[in-house]
Each structure stands twice: as C-alpha cells, then as structure tokens.
Design an enzyme around this catalytic site. Structure first.
Site, mmCIF file in Angstrom:
data_model
loop_
_atom_site.group_PDB
_atom_site.id
_atom_site.type_symbol
_atom_site.label_atom_id
_atom_site.label_comp_id
_atom_site.label_asym_id
_atom_site.label_seq_id
_atom_site.Cartn_x
_atom_site.Cartn_y
_atom_site.Cartn_z
ATOM 1 N N ALA A 241 0.830 -1.214 0.000
ATOM 2 C CA ALA A 241 0.000 0.000 0.000
ATOM 3 C C ALA A 241 0.856 1.253 0.000
ATOM 4 O O ALA A 241 0.413 2.304 -0.444
ATOM 5 C CB ALA A 241 -0.908 0.003 1.224
ATOM 6 N N LYS A 242 2.076 1.151 0.514
ATOM 7 C CA LYS A 242 3.014 2.282 0.560
ATOM 8 C C LYS A 242 2.350 3.527 1.129
ATOM 9 O O LYS A 242 2.556 4.631 0.653
ATOM 10 C CB LYS A 242 3.609 2.526 -0.831
ATOM 11 C CG LYS A 242 4.373 1.304 -1.359
ATOM 12 C CD LYS A 242 5.100 1.541 -2.645
ATOM 13 C CE LYS A 242 6.028 0.397 -3.025
ATOM 14 N NZ LYS A 242 5.363 -0.863 -3.375
#
Lengths: 268, 268
Positions: free
Chosen positions: B92-93
């Site tokens: 997802a960063k």
C-alpha cells in the site's frame, strides 16, 4: 494545471481549501457513525462552505478506515456533492514504481475524477511521472510536511529542497506540479519558493497545528500571487460540537480563515 | 513480529512472496476483465501456488484502478481465499501525519485484516508509529526501491541508510519492522544489513526487473537466515498467456523461484 486552481481562486475570491477528514469518533454529537451519516455530515459542511472555498480535499485515509467498500461509497457520494468549478484534491499521498503509480493515478484521476492529488515523491521520477502524464490535473508533491516527523528525513541533508528542485524541473512539461509545504515551518518556505519560483503550494497546518498565515504568505507568495492555497481540516469540520450547530460553526470558521488569508494578501 | 513470517517460511520451506498485481490489460487471454473475472483469476493463481509461497502481496494500486468500490470487493474476495498461516502483505506504501496514518493502519490491519503492510516513511517517526503500534503486524518501510527513480531521493545523500538506521531504532519497541530492499541494487544491500542487522527484508525486483538472488542473499542474509523474503509478481502472475495454461505456468514459475532461492541458501 494551475489554471483550474487559479480560476477557482479568482471565482471564489478564496485561497481556502476545506479538508474532509471524517473521523466518526470526533464528529459532532448527533452525527450517525454509519456511511450514510458521514455522507450527510460532509454534504452539509460542503453546503455551508461552498462559496468560501476554492478547493475541497478529502483525506483518503479517513474514508478507507470506514472499511474499503464503505469508504469507497462514502467518498463517491461526497465527491458528487462538491460543486463544479471548485478543485477536488485527493489527499492520498500515493507513489510507487512506474506501472503501479500509473494505476494509482488512474484510480484517482479517472475512476474517482479528482482534479488534483497529493503524491509522495520518495521513489523518484518514474514514481511521479504517471501522475504528471495527466496534463490537465494538478499533482502536489510532498515537500516539507507540517508534522514533527519531517525532521527525520525531509529536513535531513536538505531533502526537501532537493524535492523542490526536481519538482520545478518536472513541472516544465505540463506546468501541472505543486508542492505540499507545511505552515508550521515558515523559515524554510522562502528557500522552497526560491527553488520552485512558479509552483503552487498547498499549505496544511494552519489552524489546529498552529501555523502562521502571514509568515507563510511573506515567504511563499509568488510574482502572480497565485501560488498559495491554505488547507484547514479539523478547524472547520469539528468547529461545532453538535448536530444543531456544526454547519453554522463550519461556515463561521471557514469565513474567518478565508478572510484572514485575504487580509494578509490585500494588506501586503 | 517476524514470528508469523518466520513460521510461514518454516512451514512452507519457501522465501517466495507472490505479488498480486492484477492488470486486466496484461491478464492471460480468456480472463474476464470484470471484478468477478479478476477474482477467479487470482484465486486460481493462489490455488496453484499456495504450497510454494510464504506470503502473498496484493498491490493495492491495481485493485484501486478497477474503481474504488469494485477494487474493494475484488480485494476482499481475494484475501478470503488466501490460506491461513501464509502472511498477507498489503503493498500500500501508505504514510501520512500521525492521526491520518492511524486511519491507514486501521484500514489495512483492522478492516482488511492484513498481517503486514508496506509503509512509506518519508514523513518520519509520527507517520510510521501508528503502523508499529500494531505489535502483532509487520510493517515493511520503503528503504531502497528497485526502480530507476531511487536515484533521485533514496540514494541522494544516503537517505536509504538514514531510513535503515531509524527503522532499526523503531524496531526496538515491538520487533515488528521490516525494510523494502530492491533486488536491483545488491551493492547497497550489505550497507543496509549493517545498519539494520536483524530486520527482515522484503525484496522486490527479482524476475522481470532482473535482480540477482545470489548477490542479495550474499549481502543481505542475517545470522538466523530468517531475514529475506523475495517478491515476484509479474513473473508468476503473467507466466502463462491463456486461460488454459496460466495456472500451470504460474505454478512452474513459483516452483522455479522458490527453488532458486532455496538453492542459494542451502548451497551457501
């Protein structure tokens, strides 16, 4: 593209962006905590502030925390209620390697239809490029954020200035790059403006976080007086405490912020 | 907690993470492009590789690009199909100021139920902390990514080593911090291992991006031989070209990667 932003600023005579960070735990008493309750709440805040704001900035974290599906529905219904001619900024802080970033850009600009987005540039040019390929959308790259943690990396060895310099280069293709510049660090704003003379700054941190509007304007205005948009989220969204007062309180707070910003510009 | 990761590695005798980056435009011929078609496709790939992988890593960008609501449904149905005991990593960063990061952590760990996530640490300590507060989940911080753009900021003035050093400090509270370390820059891996001796590395870039497994193991292994997980996405997901061969091709590719990794460890 700053054109849409500038048009919205000119039309509304406002440099205020209203941040939409719906946290059920902080919502005024009487607001239902289910998705429909949140949508009604946000729509009423939008109605109460629509002539006072040049932009709305939904923070996707708060929508996703409602649950992926519920959050998607809540965001969609909220976006439909934002008047045309006002800029919609996806506060998403996305960024990944090229082909993944292209998917995030598609999600925000095509699927959800945002006019602008915040982008996390940590992974560099090929992470940012897919957002900038949307020439008619505006991408605000994180440059110097308003939180204490900015000391850890952004202020380490001048990373924030390196980001500002690269952003100014990347802006040459389509003129559609902006920077997120926190209001809590006015001393650094002049250096960012020098590194990126024409880029619009999205300035969070005014209000709850205590940033000073006049110091930011002094150091951050550009030649055309177009380059500054101030975001206020909690200071407007949670200005009221109950279902009977929150729309009036949101409107009063938005008016106060809009006027305080305009006073600095007009008086300078 | 590396415990769940270590248990999964021990049980499956595999250090292979299968990345789930569903791009309808690249899917094998015959895969329907609607959400149900994507779910069926991913579930068959999971079935074909479940005994060969210690982890699956859905890349949220690809799900969100299907549309917020469709992506949420597709992700949910995919996650339900991943066997228990295998680590699920939300690629997802994410990362934002503290209270927003808390919402992202809630979305990923509570709402979607992921066991781990990738986190963008650019905004510093208070951005990362809400993820680490989930003591029984593992957070992989971006440290040195496999893309060309890593040169712009991560490799500028040694930022990647500063991230590794801070990550090692932040790991002391709950032992639940990992790093994303790209396979395409093996020369830098030894320095990251020295800065973060006990942190697990999630290593993307093997396969399509050309990273070398043996160089990464040589420079990146830790004392317990626990600290390395290799992600392969496109090399497995798109190993086949049609609906009739993609499960066999995905399994063969996964087996090849798992064995190649194990051979390096066993032969060393």
């Amino acid at each position: 593209m700053p054109r849409l932003l500038n048009a919205a600023i000119a039309r509304t005579h406002s440099r205020l962006c209203v941040g939409l960070d719906p946290d059920p735990a902080r919502a005024p008493r009487g607001v239902a905590h289910d998705p429909q309750g949140i949508v009604d709440y946000l729509r009423r805040v939008i109605d109460a502030t629509a002539d006072l704001a040049c932009a709305y900035k939904p923070n996707l974290a708060f929508f996703e925390a409602l649950g992926a599906r519920e959050g998607a529905e809540t965001l969609e219904a909220t976006l439909r209620h934002i008047p045309t001619g006002v800029l919609t900024i996806a506060d998403a802080k996305r960024g990944d390697i090229g082909h993944s970033s292209a998917m995030y850009a598609r999600a925000l600009f095509e699927r959800s239809g945002f006019g602008a987005a915040t982008v996390n540039p940590l992974m560099g040019a090929d992470c940012v490029a897919p957002f900038l390929d949307y020439a008619d959308r505006l991408s605000f790259l994180l440059c110097l954020t308003s939180n204490p943690g900015a000391d850890d990396f952004l202020l380490h060895n001048g990373l924030y200035l390196q980001i500002a310099r690269r952003a100014a280069e990347w802006n040459r293709a389509h003129g559609n790059v902006g920077l997120v510049v926190g209001a809590t660090r006015p001393d650094s704003v002049a250096a960012i403006r020098a590194a990126a003379p024409t880029l619009p700054f999205l300035v969070p941190g005014v209000g709850t976080q205590g940033g000073e509007i006049d110091a930011i304007v002094r150091h951050g205005r550009d030649d055309q007086d177009e380059g500054l948009v101030f975001n206020v989220s909690r200071g407007i969204l949670y200005a009221g405490t109950s279902a009977s007062d929150y729309t009036d309180a949101a409107r009063a707070a938005a008016q106060r912020y809009r006027d305080a910003i305009n006073d600095v510009f007009d008086g300078a």
